[in-house]
Design a protein around this motif. Structure first.
Motif, PDB file in Angstrom:
ATOM      1  N   ASP A 146       0.831  -1.080   0.021  1.00 26.06           N
ATOM      2  CA  ASP A 146       0.044   0.067  -0.178  1.00 26.06           C
ATOM      3  C   ASP A 146       0.803   1.219  -0.055  1.00 26.06           C
ATOM      4  OD1 ASP A 146      -3.140   0.557   0.958  1.00 26.06           O
ATOM      5  OD2 ASP A 146      -1.707   2.186   1.053  1.00 26.06           O
ATOM      6  N   LEU A 147       0.745   2.066  -1.056  1.00 26.25           N
ATOM      7  CA  LEU A 147       1.587   3.163  -1.315  1.00 26.25           C
ATOM      8  C   LEU A 147       1.570   4.217  -0.181  1.00 26.25           C
ATOM      9  CD1 LEU A 147       3.537   5.001  -2.741  1.00 26.25           C
ATOM     10  CD2 LEU A 147       1.562   5.673  -4.226  1.00 26.25           C
ATOM     11  N   VAL A 148       0.149   4.663  -0.031  1.00 28.33           N
ATOM     12  CA  VAL A 148      -0.387   5.505   1.007  1.00 28.33           C
ATOM     13  C   VAL A 148       0.300   5.030   2.617  1.00 28.33           C
ATOM     14  CG1 VAL A 148      -2.250   6.854   2.413  1.00 28.33           C
ATOM     15  CG2 VAL A 148      -2.210   6.656  -0.167  1.00 28.33           C
ATOM     16  N   ARG A 149       0.112   3.837   2.753  1.00 31.35           N
ATOM     17  CA  ARG A 149       0.655   3.535   4.080  1.00 31.35           C
ATOM     18  C   ARG A 149       2.072   3.437   4.300  1.00 31.35           C
ATOM     19  NH1 ARG A 149      -3.240   1.056   7.585  1.00 31.35           N
ATOM     20  NH2 ARG A 149      -5.216   0.727   6.431  1.00 31.35           N
ATOM     21  N   ALA A 150       2.796   3.198   3.117  1.00 31.05           N
ATOM     22  CA  ALA A 150       3.913   3.522   2.957  1.00 31.05           C
ATOM     23  C   ALA A 150       4.474   4.984   3.258  1.00 31.05           C
ATOM     24  CB  ALA A 150       4.820   2.918   1.706  1.00 31.05           C
ATOM     25  N   ILE A 151       3.832   5.676   2.736  1.00 32.07           N
ATOM     26  CA  ILE A 151       4.066   7.150   2.997  1.00 32.07           C
ATOM     27  C   ILE A 151       3.723   7.592   4.352  1.00 32.07           C
ATOM     28  CG2 ILE A 151       3.179   9.515   2.608  1.00 32.07           C
ATOM     29  CD1 ILE A 151       2.640   8.395  -0.539  1.00 32.07           C
ATOM     30  N   SER A 202      -8.173   6.634  -2.270  1.00 33.31           N
ATOM     31  CA  SER A 202      -8.411   5.409  -1.354  1.00 33.31           C
ATOM     32  C   SER A 202      -9.707   4.485  -2.084  1.00 33.31           C
ATOM     33  CB  SER A 202      -8.659   5.694  -0.033  1.00 33.31           C
ATOM     34  OG  SER A 202      -7.957   6.399   0.569  1.00 33.31           O
ATOM     35  N   HIS A 203      -9.306   3.264  -1.750  1.00 35.73           N
ATOM     36  CA  HIS A 203     -10.335   2.142  -1.988  1.00 35.73           C
ATOM     37  C   HIS A 203     -11.147   2.007  -0.496  1.00 35.73           C
ATOM     38  CE1 HIS A 203     -10.110   1.134  -6.157  1.00 35.73           C
ATOM     39  NE2 HIS A 203      -8.741   0.923  -5.931  1.00 35.73           N
ATOM     40  N   VAL A 204     -12.350   1.357  -0.582  1.00 35.79           N
ATOM     41  CA  VAL A 204     -12.653   0.890   0.652  1.00 35.79           C
ATOM     42  C   VAL A 204     -12.920   2.103   1.662  1.00 35.79           C
ATOM     43  CG1 VAL A 204     -13.240  -0.977   2.191  1.00 35.79           C
ATOM     44  CG2 VAL A 204     -11.996  -1.366   0.048  1.00 35.79           C
ATOM     45  N   TRP A 205     -13.342   3.198   1.293  1.00 32.47           N
ATOM     46  CA  TRP A 205     -13.562   4.366   2.244  1.00 32.47           C
ATOM     47  C   TRP A 205     -12.268   5.081   2.505  1.00 32.47           C
ATOM     48  CZ3 TRP A 205     -18.603   5.361   2.155  1.00 32.47           C
ATOM     49  CH2 TRP A 205     -19.430   4.453   2.205  1.00 32.47           C
ATOM     50  N   ALA A 244      -9.313   6.292   7.649  1.00 36.70           N
ATOM     51  CA  ALA A 244      -9.424   7.638   7.102  1.00 36.70           C
ATOM     52  C   ALA A 244      -8.788   7.475   5.618  1.00 36.70           C
ATOM     53  CB  ALA A 244      -8.969   8.596   7.917  1.00 36.70           C
ATOM     54  N   SER A 245      -9.380   8.363   4.839  1.00 33.90           N
ATOM     55  CA  SER A 245      -8.899   8.407   3.291  1.00 33.90           C
ATOM     56  C   SER A 245      -7.757   9.387   3.445  1.00 33.90           C
ATOM     57  CB  SER A 245     -10.159   8.910   2.601  1.00 33.90           C
ATOM     58  OG  SER A 245      -9.735   9.135   1.115  1.00 33.90           O
ATOM     59  N   GLY A 246      -6.909   9.402   2.546  1.00 35.68           N
ATOM     60  CA  GLY A 246      -5.736  10.282   2.166  1.00 35.68           C
ATOM     61  C   GLY A 246      -4.885  10.718   3.332  1.00 35.68           C
ATOM     62  N   PHE A 247      -3.904  11.420   3.062  1.00 36.87           N
ATOM     63  CA  PHE A 247      -2.898  11.815   4.122  1.00 36.87           C
ATOM     64  C   PHE A 247      -2.781  13.344   4.291  1.00 36.87           C
ATOM     65  CE2 PHE A 247      -1.468  10.895   0.085  1.00 36.87           C
ATOM     66  CZ  PHE A 247      -0.643  11.831  -0.012  1.00 36.87           C
ATOM     67  N   ASN A 248      -2.032  13.766   5.728  1.00 33.88           N
ATOM     68  CA  ASN A 248      -2.042  15.109   5.831  1.00 33.88           C
ATOM     69  C   ASN A 248      -0.337  15.300   5.710  1.00 33.88           C
ATOM     70  OD1 ASN A 248      -4.552  13.901   7.716  1.00 33.88           O
ATOM     71  ND2 ASN A 248      -5.048  16.058   6.384  1.00 33.88           N
ATOM     72  N   VAL A 249       0.097  16.182   4.964  1.00 35.61           N
ATOM     73  CA  VAL A 249       1.613  16.717   4.896  1.00 35.61           C
ATOM     74  C   VAL A 249       1.628  17.965   5.553  1.00 35.61           C
ATOM     75  CG1 VAL A 249       3.486  16.934   3.323  1.00 35.61           C
ATOM     76  CG2 VAL A 249       1.803  15.340   2.902  1.00 35.61           C
ATOM     77  N   ARG A 250       2.472  17.957   6.654  1.00 31.51           N
ATOM     78  CA  ARG A 250       2.999  19.057   7.082  1.00 31.51           C
ATOM     79  C   ARG A 250       1.822  20.301   7.675  1.00 31.51           C
ATOM     80  NH1 ARG A 250       9.004  20.745   5.020  1.00 31.51           N
ATOM     81  NH2 ARG A 250       9.893  18.853   5.848  1.00 31.51           N
ATOM     82  N   ASN A 296     -16.897  17.894   6.224  1.00 33.41           N
ATOM     83  CA  ASN A 296     -17.092  18.115   7.792  1.00 33.41           C
ATOM     84  C   ASN A 296     -17.354  16.969   8.726  1.00 33.41           C
ATOM     85  OD1 ASN A 296     -19.493  17.471   7.119  1.00 33.41           O
ATOM     86  ND2 ASN A 296     -20.394  18.986   8.535  1.00 33.41           N
ATOM     87  N   THR A 297     -16.884  15.727   8.116  1.00 34.78           N
ATOM     88  CA  THR A 297     -16.971  14.523   8.828  1.00 34.78           C
ATOM     89  C   THR A 297     -15.610  14.196   9.444  1.00 34.78           C
ATOM     90  OG1 THR A 297     -16.404  13.238   6.604  1.00 34.78           O
ATOM     91  CG2 THR A 297     -18.855  13.455   7.335  1.00 34.78           C
ATOM     92  N   HIS A 298     -15.529  13.245  10.235  1.00 33.17           N
ATOM     93  CA  HIS A 298     -14.261  12.742  10.949  1.00 33.17           C
ATOM     94  C   HIS A 298     -13.274  12.412   9.950  1.00 33.17           C
ATOM     95  CE1 HIS A 298     -16.025  13.026  14.899  1.00 33.17           C
ATOM     96  NE2 HIS A 298     -16.857  12.487  14.863  1.00 33.17           N
ATOM     97  N   ALA A 299     -13.680  11.443   9.009  1.00 35.98           N
ATOM     98  CA  ALA A 299     -12.817  10.836   7.984  1.00 35.98           C
ATOM     99  C   ALA A 299     -13.385  11.398   6.573  1.00 35.98           C
ATOM    100  CB  ALA A 299     -12.601   9.340   8.205  1.00 35.98           C
ATOM    101  N   ALA A 300     -12.670  11.816   5.719  1.00 42.72           N
ATOM    102  CA  ALA A 300     -13.147  12.290   4.573  1.00 42.72           C
ATOM    103  C   ALA A 300     -13.843  11.285   3.942  1.00 42.72           C
ATOM    104  CB  ALA A 300     -11.991  12.717   3.525  1.00 42.72           C
TER     105      ALA A 300
END
Lengths: 272, 907
Positions: free
Chosen positions: B250-255, B294-297, B268-274, B653-657
């Motif tokens: 998983d690319l995002v998990r590696a990031i 993301s797949h599966v939410w 949660a979908s996506g990631f936050n940088v700085r 405005n949800t906890h996770a996008a």
């Protein structure tokens, strides 16, 4: 195979919940609620101070001063009344008040500490007539003609009767995004039962509607909710919102909990 | 370091001998040149043994070609506490071997073969260019970031995103060295007396114990070379080796294992940088932007790791060629497809499988690649009972690429990506005792990413490279309810179809000009047409209107120029981007009273914009600056400043996008986001390159962020601006990372201290969140500690682990209660005034490779456990009333160990 199913279940419904202590500091606030309708009636304003989350005993405020104002369609501002009887945090006008469609209404509440809280001047809108109440496919529906020239905010008060006895009450809210200007507009709920249904269609102002939406969201997540549920609603829920409406603290310009609702209603009942 | 061993078998007799990779890594040992003394006493001993002794007892290494230097010849030498110079003079004084000391390398050559020095001087006024493309020898894949060094001189260059390089030098004879991590070095000798083209292929290192040990070494982890701060390069091998949820690389998990990158929580979908929102990351697949990663939410990345060639995450120094998002750029390059022979790879897991195939259609001319992946959770649904047996829940994605070598100067790529999530839920009506039957009901969720990229590489000259791309990207999502009984998500009965989409049409040209070996100039332009359709609702119900909100249209044109220039100790990357943006009609917007907060109640009219009529325009300069100063060859100080504008916003405005969140273009009511960032860093490699260390700090300030009002209603809202608030924000942090590059145990330990704050700036106080005071953003997690390790147990088995510890994210919690209409309700703290508990997790995996020499098929088993000790990490905290008592719970997404097994293969 059981393990596989366990994994799958964990994956698709992966959430789990666990009770923990709340551990926050109590922050007392003032909460005000009251409504004025398109009829002649006594007006009651409820004032309380919030209590700690684990304290179930309400803290009613009985030493505030309340005034009810109106502004006529010609722009004249009038004090409707400052005379209220006070009982257990409820301030009731000593005289009936006539709710006139088109007029603006608002209240001022002066607290013992000198803070002046004031609701927005809001119009008493023209009632929207209920055209019919239907019950089909397990849904009870209020049908009406939505005015197309404005954005409307509705709340419907359904009551289900067995004979003359109310067996259930349901409030449903909706703006007119999906049916603006539609002469067959409807708001519906799952059928509850009973041989007779009554419906009051309330035509709200925006901030009062927002108050009811937020209070309903709280009701769903806090009262009508299984705390052990780990479903997607926990993941994709929205952050909680305070029950703020159309009342401001005039000294700070910030919202105060509660609302003073000015709205019209139209009523129909039907036997099935 | 046995450089000679690696080189020996690959240098032909025609090739000359010596090289020193220009000083990418300037060993601390070099600093010790003046103080190394040696004591030797050898009689008739082979040079090889003497060299080994000197290497073991000094910081020097010998570099030579076995075909030229006979290291078996015997020599006698005695020396006592003598400087290296004197030792070498004694050793080679009467022989035919000459030597040159470059840094800590002793470069050997034949005395009569020293063309090198002559060549450099000969015709120095005349300059020529060598250029070409570097590929993988086995697969024909172009190599991104391969290094071409001039031996004996601090000169060189690297290949660009298309494997192209250009190096301009004075006329003369040179020894070049082509290197790339995980590949055999390849030397090249040439007489540069005209512009010349040299396309080369590098051979992947063969699998051996030594290779396993050194696989992770050096320059993907080293931050010494690049002037850019906050640049992370991820290799597919690294992504695949990390333990992952259900064994799916998983690319995002590696990031998320790298410093400065966080998420609001598991699932949660996506990631936050700085300190940036998830919509502030520009995610590019072959240059095409992806709107939902993301797949599966939010559980899995949309990118199949098999199809990836190279991944770069820019979070600090973002070059001027990138723009449009304000926090980071995730540049994913897909593989081009095999140029040599038919082959493939893939994996079979419990709940996913993937397959990649590649082959030449016309050898060395036309290649294709196709990769596909599908989950099959739903095949197990029949085991879970009648209620769910007819449901479908799955995702799939397909990547394709066609590359065509038209001529040595022209190459064409056509690539595409398509990924979708499908959730079809069916409810069968129950038949009552009286024979009446509830109506059936179905809900169909879907969301899809689609991209197509057509790229044309053209070489105008050996110094001027061009890539022109035409790109289409679409993200669409929808909900289809078919129910006679009602109760669907829209709160009405009947059949309802809701669609929304985001489209980008992009035309961009990028030129790379290489005026000298120390300079590279990039320039070009990027034109993006945004077409966002917020909502379309179709219903069979007469009481529900068919709705089609106006499509929002925006055009962004951004020319840029970028200079990368290096001197002996300094290297700069200077850039300037100018972005001009306009939103235009057709569209109808509500007009609001300027005296009241923007709400449905303050609408005073509307304005209709005709087709092509400008609604609002914005523009601005985006300066970019990165500076590197080499304190030593293995130690650098860096400084950078960036400004970026962002013309699109994700409204959530949800906890996770959610996949159904709304994208909006900037316009009359929503301004473009502006982010400025200064960052500073220090990079250090130990002399033996065993460890790479970096420390970076940054401060970022953001203007025109979009926040939502308390209780915002974002669902099918034509006047979305009534629910939003303008906001400013700032973020700062410190990121420390240490990589262990060599040995059986390799890995990375990093720590991040990061804060990020928001403040709404409505002119109407009643609208502002927390009375207009600063508050932490949803993903403000001050402390993050990550540790990833890879332990080579033997030739075939590798054990990897990942541990993370993070401060809990902010949360809004009850601070009081009130009573209304007979029910208790809660009152809440300021937004994000409290935090959920800290989170931590350990994942483990074991990979066992099974490759028999001579067999084409190779495979590996990966066994592992995600969240091995079942940490119940809180995602959120919520309170409910039970018998009028407040009870508070924490909600965890994956609160149990999740074992997995996957079989990966390659042929």
């Amino acid at each position: 195979m059981k393990k596989l199913i366990y994994i799958l279940t964990c994956f698709l419904i992966p959430g789990c919940t666990q009770e923990i202590p709340l551990g926050t500091d109590f922050e007392p606030e003032i909460f005000i609620s009251g409504i004025l309708l398109n009829r002649t009636d006594y007006i009651t304003i409820h004032i309380q101070e919030t209590t700690a989350p684990d304290n179930p005993v309400p803290n009613r405020i009985n030493d505030a001063r309340v005034r009810l104002y109106t502004r006529d369609t010609d722009g004249t501002k009038r004090l409707l009344t400052g005379d209220f009887t006070i009982e257990n945090g409820a301030y009731t006008t000593t005289q009936r008040v006539i709710g006139r469609v088109g007029n603006l209404y608002w209240i001022e509440v002066e607290l013992r500490d000198g803070r002046l809280l004031m609701s927005d001047e809001e119009p008493l809108k023209t009632p929207v007539e209920v055209k019919d109440i239907t019950s089909e496919n397990g849904r009870t529906r209020v049908v009406f003609s939505d005015p197309g020239e404005e954005t409307n905010f509705y709340m419907v008060h359904f009551r289900f009767f067995e004979g003359d006895e109310v067996v259930s009450e349901v409030f449903e809210r909706s703006n007119d995004v999906l049916f603006n200007g539609n002469d067959q507009a409807f708001i519906e709920i799952p059928e509850v039962g009973g041989g007779k249904v009554s419906a009051s269609l309330l035509n709200l102002n925006y901030y009062t509607y927002q108050f009811y939406v937020n209070s309903h969201a709280q009701w769903l997540s806090q009262i009508d909710s299984d705390p052990d549920s780990g479903g997607p609603d926990r993941l994709f829920g929205t952050p909680p919102a305070d029950l703020e409406g159309n009342i401001l603290d005039t000294s700070t310009g910030t919202p105060v909990l509660g609302f003073f609702g000015v709205f019209s209603f139209n009523y129909m009942e039907k036997e099935f | 370091m046995k450089i000679k061993q690696q080189l020996g078998s690959y240098l032909s007799k025609r090739q000359i001998y010596l090289f020193v990779f220009f000083a990418t890594v300037y060993s601390v040992a070099a600093h010790a040149q003046q103080k190394d003394t040696l004591t030797l006493n050898f009689r008739q001993t082979s040079l090889k043994e003497i060299f080994q002794y000197i290497e073991q007892n000094s910081s020097y290494h010998f570099v030579y070609n076995n075909d030229v230097i006979n290291d078996a010849q015997k020599q006698t030498i005695t020396a006592k506490s003598q400087q290296i110079d004197k030792v070498l003079k004694k050793l080679f004084g009467t022989s035919d071997i000459s030597y040159t000391i470059k840094k800590n390398y002793i470069v050997l050559s034949k005395k009569d073969g020293s063309k090198l020095r002559k060549g450099i001087n000969r015709g120095a006024n005349q300059r020529y260019t060598i250029s070409g493309v570097i590929k993988d020898l086995d697969t024909g894949e172009t190599l991104i970031g391969a290094t071409i060094g001039v031996m004996g001189q601090p000169l060189g260059t690297t290949t660009n995103e298309y494997g192209f390089y250009s190096l301009t030098l004075p006329a003369g004879s040179y020894e070049l060295k082509y290197t790339y991590v995980g590949y055999e070095d390849r030397p090249l000798s040439l007489d540069l007396n005209e512009n010349m083209r040299r396309d080369l292929s590098l051979k992947p290192r063969s699998v051996s114990l030594e290779e396993v040990v050194v696989l992770d070494r050096a320059n993907t982890n080293s931050q010494i070379n690049t002037p850019l701060l906050g640049l992370t390069t991820l290799k597919v091998e690294h992504i695949k080796k990390l333990p992952s949820l259900l064994g799916e690389p998983d690319l995002v998990r590696a990031i998320l294992t790298t410093p400065g990158v966080s998420t609001v929580g598991e699932g949660a979908s996506g990631f936050n940088v700085r300190g940036g929102n998830i919509d502030q990351n520009l995610i590019l697949i072959d240059e095409a932007p992806i709107y939902n990663s993301s797949h599966v939410w939010g559980m899995f990345s949309v990118i199949n790791a098999d199809a990836i060639k190279d991944v770069k995450l820019y979070k600090g120094g973002i070059p001027a060629r990138f723009g449009g998002r304000s926090s980071s750029v995730l540049d994913i390059r897909q593989r081009d497809g095999g140029g040599k022979k038919f082959g493939g790879q893939g994996g079979v897991g419990l709940l996913f499988s993937r397959l990649l195939l590649e082959a030449p259609l016309v050898k060395d001319k036309l290649n294709y690649l196709i990769s596909a992946r599908r989950s099959y959770f739903d095949i197990f649904f029949p085991l879970l009972g009648d209620d769910v047996k007819n449901n479908k829940v799955f995702f799939y994605d397909v990547s394709t690429k066609l590359s065509w070598d038209i001529s040595p100067k022209d190459k064409l790529f056509l690539s595409g990506y398509f990924g979708a999530d499908v959730m079809k839920i069916k409810f069968t009506g129950v038949t009552a005792e009286d024979g009446s039957k509830e109506p059936d009901e179905s809900i169909d969720f879907k969301w899809k990413n689609t991209t197509t990229t057509l790229r044309w590489n053209h070489l105008f000259s050996s110094k001027l490279f061009m890539n022109t791309s035409a790109i289409y990207s679409r993200y669409n999502y929808g909900l289809d309810t078919k129910n006679d009984a009602g109760g669907g998500p829209l709160g009405t009965s009947g059949n309802i179809n809701w669609e929304s989409s985001v489209e980008n049409w992009i035309l961009k040209s990028d030129f790379s000009y290489y005026p000298s070996s120390s300079s590279e100039i990039r320039f070009g332009q990027n034109t993006t047409l945004y077409k966002f359709a917020p909502a379309s609702v179709q219903s069979t119900e007469p009481g529900v209107n068919n709705i089609a909100f106006d499509t929002e249209t925006g055009l962004e044109i951004a020319p840029y120029i970028e200079l990368d220039k290096s001197w002996e100790r300094f290297r700069v990357n200077l850039g300037l981007r100018y972005s001009w943006y306009t939103s235009y009609g057709p569209n109808t917007l509500s007009l609001y009273s300027p005296l009241l907060p923007r709400s449905e109640a303050s609408i005073i009219g509307e304005k209709t914009y005709q087709k092509g009529e400008v609604i609002k325009s914005y523009s601005g300069l985006e300066p970019r600056f990165s500076l590197k100063y080499d304190i030593k060859a293995n130690m650098a100080f860096k400084l950078s400043y960036n400004r970026l504008f962002q013309y699109v916003h994700l409204i959530s405005n949800t906890h996770a996008a959610m996949p159904f969140d709304i994208w909006k273009v900037a316009g009359k009511y929503i301004k473009p986001l502006r982010a400025d960032q200064v960052s500073m860093g220090y990079a250090f490699d130990t002399p033996d390159e065993d460890y790479s260390i970096s420390i970076e700090t940054y401060y970022k300030w953001m203007k025109n962020l979009v926040e939502y009002k308390n209780g915002a209603d974002l669902f099918v809202n034509e006047n979305l601006e009534t629910q939003l608030l303008p906001a400013d924000g700032y973020a700062y942090g410190l990121e420390m990372s240490i990589h262990k590059n060599k040995g059986k145990l390799t890995g990375n330990l990093n720590y991040t201290y990061a804060r990020t704050w928001r403040k709404t700036t409505s002119e109407f106080g009643r609208d502002n969140v927390n009375d207009g005071k600063y508050y932490p953003s949803n993903y403000d997690r001050p402390h993050t500690l990550n540790l990833s390790t890879s332990l080579s147990l033997n030739k075939r088995a590798t054990m990897t682990s990942f541990f993370t510890y993070q401060t809990g994210r902010p949360n809004t919690l009850p601070t009081g209660r009130l009573f209304f209409d007979g029910n208790p309700y809660l009152t809440y703290s300021d937004r994000n005034a409290y935090r959920i508990p800290d989170t931590h997790r350990l994942d483990l995996s074991l990979e066992i490779e099974n490759k028999d020499k001579g067999k084409k098929w190779s495979g590996s088993w990966v066994f592992g456990v995600y969240n091995i000790y079942g940490s119940k990490n809180a995602f959120s905290i919520f309170s409910t009333f039970q018998n009028e008592q407040v009870r508070t719970h924490r909600f965890s997404v994956i609160g149990a160990p999740i074992p997995f097994v996957t079989y990966n293969f390659k042929f």
